[in-house]
Design an enzyme around this catalytic site. Structure first.
Site, PDB file in Angstrom:
ATOM      1  N   HIS A  52       9.931  29.657 -10.526  1.00  0.00           N
ATOM      2  CA  HIS A  52       8.845  30.561 -10.899  1.00  0.00           C
ATOM      3  C   HIS A  52       8.853  30.958 -12.369  1.00  0.00           C
ATOM      4  O   HIS A  52       8.646  32.131 -12.693  1.00  0.00           O
ATOM      5  CB  HIS A  52       8.894  31.834 -10.028  1.00  0.00           C
ATOM      6  CG  HIS A  52       8.735  31.571  -8.565  1.00  0.00           C
ATOM      7  ND1 HIS A  52       9.113  32.482  -7.590  1.00  0.00           N
ATOM      8  CD2 HIS A  52       8.242  30.514  -7.888  1.00  0.00           C
ATOM      9  CE1 HIS A  52       8.861  31.984  -6.391  1.00  0.00           C
ATOM     10  NE2 HIS A  52       8.344  30.786  -6.544  1.00  0.00           N
ATOM     11  N   HIS A  96       6.030  35.030  -4.813  1.00  0.00           N
ATOM     12  CA  HIS A  96       5.949  33.662  -5.322  1.00  0.00           C
ATOM     13  C   HIS A  96       4.690  33.579  -6.182  1.00  0.00           C
ATOM     14  O   HIS A  96       3.779  34.378  -6.032  1.00  0.00           O
ATOM     15  CB  HIS A  96       5.903  32.675  -4.157  1.00  0.00           C
ATOM     16  CG  HIS A  96       7.117  32.753  -3.268  1.00  0.00           C
ATOM     17  ND1 HIS A  96       8.093  31.792  -3.244  1.00  0.00           N
ATOM     18  CD2 HIS A  96       7.503  33.694  -2.385  1.00  0.00           C
ATOM     19  CE1 HIS A  96       9.033  32.123  -2.378  1.00  0.00           C
ATOM     20  NE2 HIS A  96       8.699  33.288  -1.845  1.00  0.00           N
TER      21      HIS A  96
HETATM   22  C1  LIG Z   1       9.476  22.833  -6.322  1.00  0.00           C
HETATM   23  C2  LIG Z   1       8.615  24.048  -6.427  1.00  0.00           C
HETATM   24  C3  LIG Z   1       8.470  24.892  -5.337  1.00  0.00           C
HETATM   25  C4  LIG Z   1       7.677  26.023  -5.428  1.00  0.00           C
HETATM   26  N1  LIG Z   1       7.418  26.753  -4.309  1.00  0.00           N
HETATM   27  C5  LIG Z   1       6.461  27.723  -4.348  1.00  0.00           C
HETATM   28  C6  LIG Z   1       6.017  28.343  -3.159  1.00  0.00           C
HETATM   29  O1  LIG Z   1       6.422  27.996  -2.049  1.00  0.00           O
HETATM   30  N2  LIG Z   1       5.088  29.330  -3.263  1.00  0.00           N
HETATM   31  C7  LIG Z   1       4.598  29.723  -4.467  1.00  0.00           C
HETATM   32  O2  LIG Z   1       3.781  30.629  -4.509  1.00  0.00           O
HETATM   33  N3  LIG Z   1       5.006  29.144  -5.602  1.00  0.00           N
HETATM   34  C8  LIG Z   1       5.888  28.125  -5.563  1.00  0.00           C
HETATM   35  N4  LIG Z   1       6.233  27.488  -6.700  1.00  0.00           N
HETATM   36  C9  LIG Z   1       5.668  27.966  -7.958  1.00  0.00           C
HETATM   37  C10 LIG Z   1       4.203  27.609  -8.107  1.00  0.00           C
HETATM   38  O3  LIG Z   1       3.947  26.345  -7.545  1.00  0.00           O
HETATM   39  C11 LIG Z   1       3.842  27.611  -9.588  1.00  0.00           C
HETATM   40  O4  LIG Z   1       4.215  28.830 -10.179  1.00  0.00           O
HETATM   41  C12 LIG Z   1       2.343  27.430  -9.798  1.00  0.00           C
HETATM   42  O5  LIG Z   1       1.858  26.343  -9.049  1.00  0.00           O
HETATM   43  C13 LIG Z   1       2.056  27.200 -11.271  1.00  0.00           C
HETATM   44  O6  LIG Z   1       0.702  26.908 -11.475  1.00  0.00           O
HETATM   45  P1  LIG Z   1       0.204  26.536 -12.927  1.00  0.00           P
HETATM   46  O7  LIG Z   1      -1.249  26.271 -12.820  1.00  0.00           O
HETATM   47  O8  LIG Z   1       0.680  27.552 -13.877  1.00  0.00           O
HETATM   48  O9  LIG Z   1       1.005  25.202 -13.323  1.00  0.00           O
HETATM   49  P2  LIG Z   1       1.058  23.784 -12.588  1.00  0.00           P
HETATM   50  O10 LIG Z   1       0.523  23.851 -11.219  1.00  0.00           O
HETATM   51  O11 LIG Z   1       2.435  23.273 -12.769  1.00  0.00           O
HETATM   52  O12 LIG Z   1       0.031  22.892 -13.420  1.00  0.00           O
HETATM   53  C14 LIG Z   1       0.237  22.449 -14.729  1.00  0.00           C
HETATM   54  C15 LIG Z   1      -0.446  21.097 -14.857  1.00  0.00           C
HETATM   55  O13 LIG Z   1      -0.551  20.753 -16.236  1.00  0.00           O
HETATM   56  C16 LIG Z   1      -0.171  19.400 -16.404  1.00  0.00           C
HETATM   57  N5  LIG Z   1       0.294  19.241 -17.777  1.00  0.00           N
HETATM   58  C17 LIG Z   1       1.397  19.787 -18.347  1.00  0.00           C
HETATM   59  N6  LIG Z   1       1.465  19.418 -19.634  1.00  0.00           N
HETATM   60  C18 LIG Z   1       0.379  18.643 -19.886  1.00  0.00           C
HETATM   61  C19 LIG Z   1      -0.105  17.966 -21.037  1.00  0.00           C
HETATM   62  N7  LIG Z   1       0.534  18.009 -22.213  1.00  0.00           N
HETATM   63  N8  LIG Z   1      -1.251  17.263 -20.937  1.00  0.00           N
HETATM   64  C20 LIG Z   1      -1.931  17.207 -19.759  1.00  0.00           C
HETATM   65  N9  LIG Z   1      -1.508  17.816 -18.639  1.00  0.00           N
HETATM   66  C21 LIG Z   1      -0.367  18.532 -18.707  1.00  0.00           C
HETATM   67  C22 LIG Z   1       0.909  19.204 -15.349  1.00  0.00           C
HETATM   68  O14 LIG Z   1       1.124  17.848 -15.074  1.00  0.00           O
HETATM   69  C23 LIG Z   1       0.347  19.986 -14.175  1.00  0.00           C
HETATM   70  O15 LIG Z   1      -0.522  19.225 -13.389  1.00  0.00           O
HETATM   71  C24 LIG Z   1       7.033  26.349  -6.653  1.00  0.00           C
HETATM   72  C25 LIG Z   1       7.169  25.506  -7.747  1.00  0.00           C
HETATM   73  C26 LIG Z   1       7.937  24.347  -7.648  1.00  0.00           C
HETATM   74  C27 LIG Z   1       8.041  23.449  -8.843  1.00  0.00           C
END
Ligand SMILES: Cc1cc2nc3c(=O)[nH]c(=O)nc-3n(C[C@H](O)[C@H](O)[C@H](O)COP(=O)(O)OP(=O)(O)OC[C@H]3O[C@@H](n4cnc5c(N)ncnc54)[C@H](O)[C@@H]3O)c2cc1C
Ligand SMILES: *[C@@H]1O[C@H](CO)[C@@H](O)[C@H](O)[C@H]1NC(C)=O
Ligand SMILES: *[C@@H]1O[C@H](CO)[C@@H](O)[C@H](O)[C@H]1NC(C)=O
Ligand SMILES: *[C@@H]1O[C@H](CO)[C@@H](O)[C@H](O)[C@H]1NC(C)=O
Ligand SMILES: *[C@@H]1O[C@H](CO)[C@@H](O)[C@H](O)[C@H]1NC(C)=O
Ligand SMILES: *[C@@H]1O[C@H](CO)[C@@H](O)[C@H](O)[C@H]1NC(C)=O
Ligand SMILES: *[C@@H]1O[C@H](CO)[C@@H](O)[C@H](O)[C@H]1NC(C)=O
Ligand SMILES: *[C@@H]1O[C@H](CO)[C@@H](O)[C@H](O)[C@H]1NC(C)=O
Ligand SMILES: *[C@@H]1O[C@H](CO)[C@@H](O)[C@H](O)[C@H]1NC(C)=O
Ligand SMILES: *[C@@H]1O[C@H](CO)[C@@H](O)[C@H](O)[C@H]1NC(C)=O
Ligand SMILES: *[C@@H]1O[C@H](CO)[C@@H](O)[C@H](O)[C@H]1NC(C)=O
Ligand SMILES: *[C@@H]1O[C@H](CO)[C@@H](O)[C@H](O)[C@H]1NC(C)=O
Length: 702
Positions: free
Chosen positions: A581, A624
């Site tokens: 997280h 989470h």
């Molecule tokens: C293994 C794991 C288990 C988890 N379990 C839970 C859970 O059960 N419940 C919960 O609530 N949370 C959980 N989390 C946390 C939660 O999934 C994340 O906090 C949340 O999804 C983050 O969302 P986001 O949009 O910030 O980033 P992300 O969903 O990570 O999206 C970022 C996106 O940007 C893309 N990206 C990055 N850099 C670039 C670039 N330079 N150019 C183009 N694209 C790029 C990535 O490929 C990705 O697709 C978990 C996370 C992980 C990794």
């Protein structure tokens, strides 16, 4: 992460797996289903050489927030939206992504769908250098995570608003509890558990606290081990009451959390399936995959002193020719808590000393980029058990014998949760603990901030002050989870929720294909060690409380040798890892607190760049992060559309009719039954993935 329950790839196991895969293919349930990527392609995914020259909005990162935001913005047919995603579509991995329990049994961690960012060796973790998984695929981390859907508490969201009120006295208009709750509700459609699941798990819920017409499913698995039903009564026996409704602003006590699972066919419900696959064709939305954004390009003139991003640069890999697309309205960074600050720094926006030593020309000095990094850290105690665990059934290959059969079994993900306050952790010493933390404020500010910048130091102090104030509240400061997926054992996991330690991430080269240096400075504040130690003792006590205790037959880790505080501290240093997280690296804070974005999510100094992902939360929540990220994306879409005079049809709450897809309602989904071929099932390098999963598989998936 502890790697206790690795499986061996014995011939028998391989046979079982192959049989399972074959059974899945030949049975009518959609466990491994024909690829529908042709649909996705026909819809919105375009090849890099077929892009338009110019889009109104370019969303950087097709992850959890990015796809939700792109879906909402493109509801306005008069607006063109491009999503640029570094990872692949995920089509080849759908058989893994779609099956909820594969988060444990056939994880995508360490596959090509995982960034696997290395973290600098941590002195307080016995100098271990752990790895941070993040989804690198359409759907981002929502495609690879544990599906727990848990919301922050109102007290925390109010504290966030208070932090930014100095800069914007109307901050509550965007991020007040009612607004944020409305965003979280708008994202989901709640489906109550069946009576049998509800009774087996002792599940309490209030449907009125949930959304009823959003694209994501918030529901419960189709199979529930009976031990889950012992969770809330055992916590109650330890003084942690069961929450009748953990989804309307009081996320504390114990409860069985909802999971983002589609109960029509027991598939993972994530940002791609919910917000994109469910859409009818939209000519104004395009998605390009396998394209890493390398930097934003700014025009030479400014708008009231702010620079304007005119184009986004990207490339398929380090050596490929870079391409650009022009932007007429805005760039929306949704690359996640690592990706977004990384891209800003490579675009010349960040701490100037860091940029200069990396060889990147400074375009706009912004000291807070990459700072205030916070994460939840976690470990687990394990116990022998007489109860049936999901991990045991899976290992035995008898999934088909559980009620509902294999696909119901494979929808089981861990969800028994508790947020435990300092009274439960410290007992009569709670007050002394809080006053120790409170009186350590100045010395912590003087010694523990990994930046010399006065604004970043002031931000650390402000965040610390919030966390220490919230100690004296009913909020949980640690999370306790029940894990039944790691073989023939029961694990009780514990995770620090609101750390006093803060880290940073920096770039150290001018090549955006190099990963940033990540240093969370785990447990650099001793209060974090104390909290984890008391949480571990609490978990041991919990295992001794009936009814749970009646089915636990001995602690296997850390075991009876660990007794003194020093023993616990050693064990914690050897075993803790990330709860996945990380947040706060582009924090929404005033500039004089090291902020990166304002209350409209706009990056300071830039006229048309916003950040919309987990990096903007200034504090960590006892929750989470996925549900708050969806709420953020929904609210961001409202803010952006309001600015361009195209507000969504009905903007406020879950009764809104603006869910993107009619198919999002929980009517029986059309199931693709025929046409599967064996080779399709092996699109994903199934065996090699299994081998990897076997090496890396851990029950610590949240
Ligand atoms: C293994 C794991 C288990 C988890 N379990 C839970 C859970 O059960 N419940 C919960 O609530 N949370 C959980 N989390 C946390 C939660 O999934 C994340 O906090 C949340 O999804 C983050 O969302 P986001 O949009 O910030 O980033 P992300 O969903 O990570 O999206 C970022 C996106 O940007 C893309 N990206 C990055 N850099 C670039 C670039 N330079 N150019 C183009 N694209 C790029 C990535 O490929 C990705 O697709 C978990 C996370 C992980 C990794
Ligand atoms: C972007 O705009 C610039 C002018 O501002 C133009 O020269 C360039 O060709 C455009 N790029 C694309 C890919 O259309
Ligand atoms: C569509 O957008 C253009 C430019 O962004 C604007 O001039 C026009 O009025 C919009 N049309 C509608 C129907 O909103
Ligand atoms: C994307 O990259 C993956 C390898 O990571 C490759 O297998 C896939 O074919 C690529 N997709 C496209 C559309 O180029
Ligand atoms: C900005 O100015 C630099 C030189 O000062 C020039 O090379 C560049 O092309 C200009 N960019 C734009 C978008 O006009
Ligand atoms: C930049 O834009 C913001 C509004 O987004 C404004 O408050 C500020 O004064 C502008 N100028 C500078 C130099 O930041
Ligand atoms: C608070 O600090 C005092 C003095 O260092 C110490 O004796 C005491 O154990 C601390 N209390 C807690 C709960 O950490
Ligand atoms: C800490 O927060 C409280 C409000 O919660 C505020 O009154 C106090 O001034 C803050 N102290 C510091 C040092 O920021
Ligand atoms: C912690 O929870 C218990 C049980 O609800 C309650 O009695 C106690 O007051 C709480 N502690 C704090 C600091 O609010
Ligand atoms: C747990 O079970 C294993 C296997 O049966 C056994 O070897 C071990 O001694 C047990 N440990 C405890 C603490 O009961
Ligand atoms: C949502 O809107 C409906 C209709 O305007 C209203 O009755 C209901 O109270 C609202 N719910 C929330 C949580 O704001
Ligand atoms: C699951 O059901 C949804 C409808 O609720 C459907 O759109 C999706 O394609 C189904 N998934 C699979 C793998 O069959």
């Amino acid at each position: 992460m502890p790697l206790r329950h690795s499986f061996t790839t014995s011939p028998t196991r391989l046979f079982l797996l192959l049989s399972l895969a074959y059974a899945a293919l030949s049975s009518p349930h959609p466990l491994i289903h024909p690829r529908n990527h042709h649909l996705l392609q026909r819809r919105n995914v375009v090849a890099a050489d077929q892009l338009q020259d110019t889009y109104d909005f370019v969303v950087v990162g097709g992850g959890t927030a990015g796809l939700a935001l792109a879906s909402r913005l493109s509801e306005d047919a008069n607006t063109t939206v491009l999503v640029i995603e570094a990872g692949d579509t995920g089509d080849a991995a759908l058989g893994t992504i779609d099956v909820p329990a594969n988060a444990y049994y056939q994880s995508l961690l360490s596959s090509s769908s995982d960034w696997a960012y290395p973290v600098l060796a941590q002195p307080n973790l016995n100098n271990r250098a752990i790895v941070w998984p993040r989804g690198k695929v359409l759907g981002g981390s929502s495609a690879i995570n544990g599906m727990y859907s848990v919301r922050p508490s109102q007290i925390e969201v109010d504290a966030w608003v208070d932090l930014v009120a100095q800069e914007d006295s109307n901050a509550a208009n965007n991020w007040g509890w009612n607004e944020f709750l409305a965003g979280m509700k708008k994202s989901e459609t709640f489906v109550a558990p069946s009576t049998s699941i509800e009774q087996t798990g002792n599940i309490e819920f209030d449907a009125a606290s949930h959304g009823s017409s959003g694209p994501l499913f918030a529901s419960y698995p189709g199979y529930m081990p009976s031990l889950v039903g012992n969770w809330t009564p055992s916590l109650a026996a330890l003084g942690v009451p069961e929450s009748p409704d953990a989804y309307s602003g009081q996320t504390w006590g114990s409860f069985i959390a909802t999971s983002n699972i589609n109960p029509n066919n027991w598939t993972r419900s994530y940002s791609r399936s919910a917000y994109i696959d469910s859409l009818p064709y939209r000519a104004n939305l395009e998605i390009v995959t396998n394209s890493t954004v390398t930097r934003l390009i700014f025009g030479n003139s400014t708008t009231s002193g702010n620079l304007t991003a005119t184009a986004v640069e990207f490339a398929t890999d380090r050596t490929a020719t870079r391409s650009t697309v022009n932007v007429t309205k805005e760039v929306l960074l949704a690359a996640g808590a690592i990706g977004s600050p990384h891209i800003l720094m490579h675009s010349g926006v960040g701490p100037s000393d860091v940029l200069k030593s990396a060889g990147v020309a400074v375009v706009s000095e912004l000291p807070g980029v990459g700072q205030h990094l916070q994460d939840h850290v976690s470990t687990e105690l394990t116990f022998n058990t007489t109860a049936e665990t999901a991990g045991e059934i899976h290992a035995a290959g008898t999934e088909g014998s559980v009620p509902g059969g294999t696909s119901a079994f494979l929808s089981f993900v861990n969800s028994a949760t508790a947020y435990v306050n300092i009274t439960a952790l410290f007992g009569t010493s709670a007050e002394s603990f809080q006053s120790n933390v409170s009186s350590a404020l100045d010395s912590s500010v003087a010694t523990l901030v990994p930046s010399q910048d006065a604004s970043v130091i002031a931000g650390y102090k402000a965040i610390y002050n919030v966390s220490q104030t919230l100690l004296n509240s009913p909020l949980g400061h640690v999370e306790i989870l029940l894990s039944l997926t790691a073989g023939d054992i029961v694990a009780i996991q514990l995770a620090l929720q609101r750390p006093f330690s803060q880290g940073y991430l920096y770039i150290n080269s001018d090549d955006p294909f190099n990963y940033p240096l990540i240093d969370p400075r785990y447990l650099s504040h001793s209060a974090d060690k104390s909290l984890l130690r008391e949480a571990a003792k609490f978990a041991r006590q919990l295992a001794q409380m009936a009814p749970l205790s009646t089915q636990l037959t001995g602690e296997t880790a850390p075991g009876s040798a660990v007794q003194s505080d020093a023993d616990w501290d050693n064990w914690i240093a050897q075993t803790i890892g990330t709860e996945f997280h990380p947040s706060s690296t582009c924090a929404m804070l005033p500039l004089n607190l090291g902020g990166v974005v304002d209350t409209n999510l706009k990056v300071y100094g830039l006229s048309n760049v916003r950040v919309v992902d987990a990096s903007i939360f200034p504090i960590q929540f006892a929750a989470h992060l996925m549900a708050p990220v969806y709420g953020l994306a929904e609210q961001a879409a409202n803010i952006i559309r309001a600015q361009y005079n195209n507000p969504p049809p009905s903007s406020s709450n879950s009764s809104s009719s603006s869910a993107p897809a009619s198919s999002a309602s929980p009517s029986a989904g059309s199931q693709h039954k025929s046409g599967a071929s064996i080779s399709a099932a092996f699109d994903m390098p199934f065996m090699s993935l299994f081998t990897l999963a076997a090496l890396l598989c851990s029950s610590l998936i949240f």
